[in-house]
Design an enzyme around this catalytic site. Structure first.
Site: not given
Lengths: 321, 75
Positions: B10, B13
């Site tokens: 995501c 991340c």
């Protein structure tokens, strides 16, 4: 609205003195509404997101699952729904969260209570509802959301649908226990600050656009224009609103200011609540991700139960408000 | 030294990975940065909220993208 009156003064000053827009004109109404709402909403967002993040530093999901795995079913459903309120939901965390809960022995129904409450009741939605509709509607949203989460979880627990969860979810995967460090007060403070900034950075554009379109509707669309299509007397308004809300997940922040303007033009409040709950609580991307860990039938059961809860809430408040 | 960024990929991340890269660059440390997106491995660490950062197998933070200065403290 006492604490917001300085903002109103500022908005008046900006609209009438600085931009020198004629008082009482449509443009003046729209501009004034836009300035006032934008400032108010962003102040509320900053304060509330900070406060909720601070509480959350005491309750990470890693700790929540330990607490929930030791509770009986009903108490678990209630607690899970309340924990869901302070936990933000990121679609990318859905899978590790689900698997981690199941693996720790949290019952399926309790896990679902958490999965319903966490995205549906979030601080951004609550702040926007409070800012645009007042504390009563925000409170109704909060309480109905928690009740829907509790009941949905209890029903799913009673259905005994564990066989619809992909089998690997029940295999033990945790190899090392996470050491939960105790955070210092300063660290919690920093976390909350950076989290609030992060969220505002992510949603501000939607909020501004939403308030902008809302301000335009506020100023230019005739009062009660929508009442004949979406007033409380129209039986199809609530389910339709819930259906439209499902694909709008990522734009929850922009949807609320817009919806508040629509409410003013005659969309009834129950319909609005149902729409909002569908936007946040029923999300297509989340369903697609959950497919990795559960059978399609379970996702449909989950969506149907939550959907019925939302529609019921919509009808209920159309009736009593 | 082995730095693992745990998360399915995501935006947060990616941010954590960037911060980790910047941190080792600023400190001039040689370290491998590994992206771990396999859910079973992430859960294996006991992590439920992503992104998380593990240094030499020990989870340092989870549920958020740690800042560059924080990561430097852990290196």
């Amino acid at each position: 609205m006492g604490i917001f009156s300085p903002i109103q003064l500022f908005a008046d000053w900006l609209t009438y003195s600085i931009f020198s827009i004629q008082k009482g004109t449509l443009l003046a109404n729209a501009a004034n509404f836009f300035i006032f709402d934008t400032i108010k909403i962003f102040m509320l967002l900053a304060v509330i997101i900070f406060a909720v993040s601070f509480i959350r530093t005491y309750l990470p999901p890693e700790r929540i699952r330990i607490i929930l795995s030791q509770k009986s079913e009903y108490a678990g459903n209630i607690l899970a729904s309340l924990f869901g309120v302070v936990t933000p939901f990121c679609t990318c965390s859905a899978i590790p969260l689900f698997l981690g809960f199941i693996e720790a022995g949290v019952p399926l129904g309790v896990t679902f209570s958490f999965l319903v409450a966490s995205p549906m009741i979030n601080e951004v939605a609550l702040v926007l509802l409070f800012g645009m509709f007042g504390w009563r509607i925000a409170a109704i949203y909060l309480v109905s959301g928690v009740i829907i989460a509790i009941i949905s979880g209890i029903i799913i627990g009673k259905l005994k649908v564990e066989n619809l969860v992909e089998e690997f979810a029940y295999q033990n995967k945790t190899k090392s226990q996470l050491k939960m460090r105790k955070m210092g007060l300063m660290e919690r403070f920093d976390y909350s600050k950076s989290y609030a900034i992060d969220i505002i950075r992510r949603v501000w554009i939607y909020v501004v656009i939403g308030i902008g379109v809302g301000a335009w509707i506020h100023g230019y669309v005739p009062m009660d224009f929508l009442a004949k299509y979406a007033g409380a007397g129209k039986w199809y308004a609530v389910p339709l609103a819930a259906l439209i809300g499902i694909p709008l997940y990522s734009n929850a922040a922009g949807v609320i200011p817009l919806v508040s303007a629509l409410t003013e033009k005659g969309v009834s409040i129950g319909t609005t609540l149902a729409f909002m709950m569908a936007v946040t609580g029923l999300s297509l991307p989340e369903f697609m991700i959950l497919r990795k860990v559960m059978k399609l039938r379970l996702i449909m059961i989950f969506a149907a139960i939550v959907g019925i809860g939302i529609v019921f809430t919509g009808y209920l408040f159309n009736l009593i408000l | 030294m082995k730095i693992e960024v745990l998360g399915p990929g995501c935006p947060n991340c990616k941010k954590l990975e960037e911060n980790a890269r910047q941190a080792i660059k600023e400190m001039g440390i040689k370290a491998d940065i590994v992206k771990v997106s396999d859910i079973a491995k992430i859960i294996g660490y006991g992590v439920l909220s992503v992104p998380a950062l593990a240094i030499d197998g020990e989870v340092k933070c989870y549920g958020r993208a740690a800042s560059i200065s924080e990561i430097k403290k852990w290196l």
